[in-house]
Design a protein around this motif. Sequence first.
Motif, PDB file in Angstrom:
ATOM      1  N   LEU A  88      -5.567  -2.196   2.781  1.00  0.00           N
ATOM      2  CA  LEU A  88      -4.838  -0.968   2.485  1.00  0.00           C
ATOM      3  C   LEU A  88      -4.469  -0.838   1.017  1.00  0.00           C
ATOM      4  O   LEU A  88      -3.967   0.198   0.596  1.00  0.00           O
ATOM      5  CB  LEU A  88      -3.567  -0.895   3.342  1.00  0.00           C
ATOM      6  N   ALA A  89      -4.686  -1.892   0.252  1.00  0.00           N
ATOM      7  CA  ALA A  89      -4.351  -1.840  -1.173  1.00  0.00           C
ATOM      8  C   ALA A  89      -5.012  -3.021  -1.863  1.00  0.00           C
ATOM      9  O   ALA A  89      -5.379  -4.013  -1.226  1.00  0.00           O
ATOM     10  CB  ALA A  89      -2.841  -1.883  -1.375  1.00  0.00           C
ATOM     11  N   PRO A 101       3.581   7.374   3.289  1.00  0.00           N
ATOM     12  CA  PRO A 101       4.904   7.191   2.686  1.00  0.00           C
ATOM     13  C   PRO A 101       5.904   8.302   3.003  1.00  0.00           C
ATOM     14  O   PRO A 101       7.107   8.099   2.814  1.00  0.00           O
ATOM     15  CB  PRO A 101       4.595   7.122   1.179  1.00  0.00           C
ATOM     16  N   SER A 154      -3.210  -2.312  -7.506  1.00  0.00           N
ATOM     17  CA  SER A 154      -2.861  -0.928  -7.209  1.00  0.00           C
ATOM     18  C   SER A 154      -1.343  -0.765  -7.149  1.00  0.00           C
ATOM     19  O   SER A 154      -0.593  -1.749  -7.080  1.00  0.00           O
ATOM     20  CB  SER A 154      -3.462  -0.494  -5.874  1.00  0.00           C
ATOM     21  N   VAL A 186       3.043   2.261   4.573  1.00  0.00           N
ATOM     22  CA  VAL A 186       2.328   2.143   3.305  1.00  0.00           C
ATOM     23  C   VAL A 186       1.265   3.237   3.202  1.00  0.00           C
ATOM     24  O   VAL A 186       1.043   3.811   2.124  1.00  0.00           O
ATOM     25  CB  VAL A 186       1.677   0.750   3.197  1.00  0.00           C
ATOM     26  N   GLN A 187       0.642   3.545   4.334  1.00  0.00           N
ATOM     27  CA  GLN A 187      -0.398   4.578   4.351  1.00  0.00           C
ATOM     28  C   GLN A 187       0.201   5.983   4.367  1.00  0.00           C
ATOM     29  O   GLN A 187      -0.408   6.926   3.846  1.00  0.00           O
ATOM     30  CB  GLN A 187      -1.275   4.394   5.588  1.00  0.00           C
ATOM     31  N   SER A 197       2.854  -8.319   0.707  1.00  0.00           N
ATOM     32  CA  SER A 197       1.623  -8.085  -0.052  1.00  0.00           C
ATOM     33  C   SER A 197       0.413  -8.642   0.681  1.00  0.00           C
ATOM     34  O   SER A 197      -0.643  -8.012   0.736  1.00  0.00           O
ATOM     35  CB  SER A 197       1.739  -8.713  -1.443  1.00  0.00           C
ATOM     36  N   VAL A 240       3.945  -2.812  -5.498  1.00  0.00           N
ATOM     37  CA  VAL A 240       5.210  -2.602  -4.789  1.00  0.00           C
ATOM     38  C   VAL A 240       5.425  -3.686  -3.742  1.00  0.00           C
ATOM     39  O   VAL A 240       6.526  -4.240  -3.604  1.00  0.00           O
ATOM     40  CB  VAL A 240       5.239  -1.205  -4.134  1.00  0.00           C
ATOM     41  N   MET A 241       4.369  -4.020  -3.000  1.00  0.00           N
ATOM     42  CA  MET A 241       4.491  -5.066  -1.980  1.00  0.00           C
ATOM     43  C   MET A 241       4.796  -6.423  -2.606  1.00  0.00           C
ATOM     44  O   MET A 241       5.597  -7.200  -2.079  1.00  0.00           O
ATOM     45  CB  MET A 241       3.202  -5.154  -1.160  1.00  0.00           C
ATOM     46  N   ARG A 269       0.441   0.427  -4.684  1.00  0.00           N
ATOM     47  CA  ARG A 269       0.916  -0.101  -3.406  1.00  0.00           C
ATOM     48  C   ARG A 269       1.001  -1.617  -3.438  1.00  0.00           C
ATOM     49  O   ARG A 269       1.978  -2.220  -2.977  1.00  0.00           O
ATOM     50  CB  ARG A 269      -0.015   0.328  -2.270  1.00  0.00           C
ATOM     51  N   GLY A 270      -0.051  -2.231  -3.980  1.00  0.00           N
ATOM     52  CA  GLY A 270      -0.075  -3.683  -4.037  1.00  0.00           C
ATOM     53  C   GLY A 270       1.057  -4.236  -4.877  1.00  0.00           C
ATOM     54  O   GLY A 270       1.706  -5.221  -4.496  1.00  0.00           O
ATOM     55  N   VAL A 302      -0.700  -6.287   3.577  1.00  0.00           N
ATOM     56  CA  VAL A 302      -1.345  -5.054   3.115  1.00  0.00           C
ATOM     57  C   VAL A 302      -2.731  -5.346   2.555  1.00  0.00           C
ATOM     58  O   VAL A 302      -3.699  -4.624   2.830  1.00  0.00           O
ATOM     59  CB  VAL A 302      -0.459  -4.356   2.064  1.00  0.00           C
TER      60      VAL A 302
END
Length: 376
Positions: free
Chosen positions: A124-125, A52, A129, A49-50, A116, A134-135, A131-132, A119
């Motif tokens: 990390l998100a 990609p 966001s 995630v950090q 989610s 997507v999770m 990233r969030g 993360v």
Amino acid sequence: MRIVAFGTYDSAVHPRVAVLIAGLRAWNQDVVELNRPLGYSTAERVTLVQEPWRLPGFGLRLLRRWASLVRLGLRERRRGRPDAVLVGYLGHFDVVLARLVFGRVPIVLDHLVSASGTVLDRGLASRRSLRGRVMVAIDRLALACADVVVVDTAERVPALAEGGRRDVVVCPVGASDEWFAASGAAADRGVDEPLRAIFFGLFTPLQGATTIARAAALLEPDDRVEITLVGRGQDWDEARRIVGDHPAVRWIEWLEPADLIRLVATQDVCLGIFGTTAKAREVVPTKVFQGAAAGCAVVTSDTASQRGVLGDDAAYVPPGDAEALAAVLRELSVDRGRLDSLRERMGERAAREFTAAEAVRPMMSEIGGITPVEEE
């Protein structure tokens, strides 16, 4: 029933699935393992995630494992339709493949952690966001592919119920037979020896390793407490900075599973989790079950989820409270009567409730099991 345990899980690193499989077999189920370990830990997946740009390598390895699993799955289907498919821990992607390979066969997903939630817990998100989101989408897809969702605590059920899930089963993490077999290694230690406490984990915010470090830093030589910290991860550097060169603290970065079991069984106290995150309030960590099975007293954070599983047989401190943790360790180093009582009661609870067979009992009720071997 014939149950297929399917996926890229690694039971040596994440023993949860091994406990579930052992429990199913204890209930006299025919479990066939179709497993091709991916070789990515939870921490390494979080790193994706950090960073990609590492995703292509992950995707290529996953496709190779999946190609093998497709062949194995189709071969197993030719033997006849299984009664259920169990997708092991970290199976967010594997459950999609299981649905494609096994069609209408009931799929059971061990949803021990959400993508989610992990993360967000590690900072990390945010939920809003990219990233969030997507999770969250990964979690939703995984859950949509499952007929039965298995979680580890009742506190996680409401969030799934809000999403429309009604087929959620709570199965505690439990411990494997190896942990129970090691119990008793510390029984003959003298009362004049220092109290031995151990923490093992990935040093995540959920685990509260920095709280343990601050508690250790408060201990004096006269307190007669020795702490062993096993593992390495996100908060390791900060924990090491806090502790410094404290003579009562020992650091071990890695142990093979069998060596870890032997070490834990020689300790007086197994330290649970002490984090203050939302996720930390929902879980009962694997190490608590393992330490209990190995014969340790358990000291952990005072949360509803942990009290619900451990009852009055553990010692509790407020989440994030290093002073309270240090005080409990000092007390147990002096009051060996209380220490022995906690160890005995926790060992009895573990033998009664934390075995593999007991861990899967709720699952067997959901998917329709038969009489356990020990009850025949």
